[in-house]
Design a protein around this motif. Structure first.
Motif, PDB file in Angstrom:
ATOM      1  N   GLU A   3       0.852  -1.182   0.000  1.00 22.75           N
ATOM      2  CA  GLU A   3       0.000   0.000   0.000  1.00 22.75           C
ATOM      3  C   GLU A   3       0.891   1.236   0.000  1.00 22.75           C
ATOM      4  N   MET A   4       0.360   2.368  -0.484  1.00 25.78           N
ATOM      5  CA  MET A   4       1.170   3.585  -0.504  1.00 25.78           C
ATOM      6  C   MET A   4       0.471   4.737   0.206  1.00 25.78           C
ATOM      7  N   THR A   5       1.293   5.649   0.690  1.00 32.53           N
ATOM      8  CA  THR A   5       0.778   6.860   1.317  1.00 32.53           C
ATOM      9  C   THR A   5       0.274   7.817   0.236  1.00 32.53           C
ATOM     10  N   ILE A  89      -1.460   7.069  10.716  1.00 29.41           N
ATOM     11  CA  ILE A  89      -0.590   8.179  11.122  1.00 29.41           C
ATOM     12  C   ILE A  89       0.640   8.268  10.220  1.00 29.41           C
ATOM     13  N   ILE A  90       1.038   7.158   9.623  1.00 25.49           N
ATOM     14  CA  ILE A  90       2.175   7.170   8.689  1.00 25.49           C
ATOM     15  C   ILE A  90       1.887   8.152   7.555  1.00 25.49           C
ATOM     16  N   ASP A  91       0.690   8.100   7.021  1.00 24.76           N
ATOM     17  CA  ASP A  91       0.267   8.974   5.925  1.00 24.76           C
ATOM     18  C   ASP A  91       0.243  10.435   6.365  1.00 24.76           C
ATOM     19  N   VAL A  92      -0.298  10.678   7.533  1.00 25.27           N
ATOM     20  CA  VAL A  92      -0.395  12.043   8.068  1.00 25.27           C
ATOM     21  C   VAL A  92       1.001  12.636   8.278  1.00 25.27           C
ATOM     22  N   MET A 148       7.555   6.652   2.102  1.00 29.98           N
ATOM     23  CA  MET A 148       7.883   5.365   1.481  1.00 29.98           C
ATOM     24  C   MET A 148       7.413   4.170   2.296  1.00 29.98           C
ATOM     25  N   LEU A 149       6.987   4.408   3.527  1.00 30.21           N
ATOM     26  CA  LEU A 149       6.447   3.312   4.333  1.00 30.21           C
ATOM     27  C   LEU A 149       5.060   2.934   3.835  1.00 30.21           C
ATOM     28  N   GLY A 156      -3.456   0.324   7.817  1.00 29.69           N
ATOM     29  CA  GLY A 156      -4.070   1.231   6.840  1.00 29.69           C
ATOM     30  C   GLY A 156      -4.330   0.528   5.529  1.00 29.69           C
ATOM     31  N   HIS A 157      -5.051   1.224   4.661  1.00 27.49           N
ATOM     32  CA  HIS A 157      -5.360   0.635   3.361  1.00 27.49           C
ATOM     33  C   HIS A 157      -5.355   1.704   2.292  1.00 27.49           C
ATOM     34  N   SER A 158      -5.241   1.262   1.067  1.00 26.88           N
ATOM     35  CA  SER A 158      -5.249   2.157  -0.084  1.00 26.88           C
ATOM     36  C   SER A 158      -5.815   1.392  -1.254  1.00 26.88           C
ATOM     37  N   SER A 159      -6.493   2.087  -2.130  1.00 27.74           N
ATOM     38  CA  SER A 159      -7.002   1.440  -3.330  1.00 27.74           C
ATOM     39  C   SER A 159      -5.932   1.364  -4.402  1.00 27.74           C
ATOM     40  N   MET A 160      -4.777   1.992  -4.159  1.00 31.15           N
ATOM     41  CA  MET A 160      -3.697   2.043  -5.155  1.00 31.15           C
ATOM     42  C   MET A 160      -2.592   1.070  -4.760  1.00 31.15           C
ATOM     43  N   PRO A 161      -2.342   0.025  -5.571  1.00 33.15           N
ATOM     44  CA  PRO A 161      -1.215  -0.847  -5.263  1.00 33.15           C
ATOM     45  C   PRO A 161       0.109  -0.126  -5.534  1.00 33.15           C
TER      46      PRO A 161
END
Length: 162
Positions: A3-5, A89-92, A148-149, A156-161
């Protein structure tokens, strides 16, 4: 699946334009300042060509990043926050520290334009200038590391691989 931020997603989307606009231009200008800053601090050449390049890069990057800051604040940060779409929180931290770069970069611009008062001695200006450069390098590297984490490290989740 990795997953990506939002930070990495911004840089990966719309290739190569987002990478150039949000990473390459500010980093090239900031690195120009950092390298020329070392030269100036070692030689004390406050009137030469390297100092002129340093000054132009300093004024340019501060105003450029101020525009980037407001663009991302209104086009990304506020909508993501209102929609509750932060990816842990990684994304924030990644996005927050990236945007925090506006403080030292715009500070350099204000310093170069003589808009920060009470700095009459050239030595004081050099010290503050170097401090702003150091602060930018710290916040930019924190943004890059957290960017990059994978948010999946904290669920967490993301719709973008990735």
């Amino acid at each position: 699946m990795m997953e990506m931020t939002h930070y990495m997603q911004l840089l990966a989307d719309n290739q190569p334009w987002n990478l150039l606009i949000f990473m390459a231009i500010p980093v090239i200008l900031a690195e120009t300042i950092a390298v020329s800053e070392l030269y100036i601090l070692f030689t004390r050449d406050l009137k030469g060509r390297v100092r002129a390049i340093n000054k132009i890069a300093g004024i340019t990057v501060g105003f450029y990043f101020l525009i980037v800051f407001f663009y991302l604040l209104f086009k990304a940060v506020i909508p993501i926050t209102l929609a509750g779409e932060w990816r842990t929180i990684i994304d924030v931290i990644a996005v927050g520290f990236y945007l925090l770069g506006v403080v030292p970069l715009f500070g350099i611009s204000l310093l170069e334009l003589g808009l920060i008062p009470n700095l009459k001695k050239e030595e004081s200006k050099l010290q503050l200038h170097a401090t702003f450069v150091a602060i930018f390098l710290i916040v930019a590297h924190i943004a890059m590391i957290f960017g990059m984490l994978s948010p999946a490290l904290l669920g967490g989740h993301s719709s973008m691989p990735m």
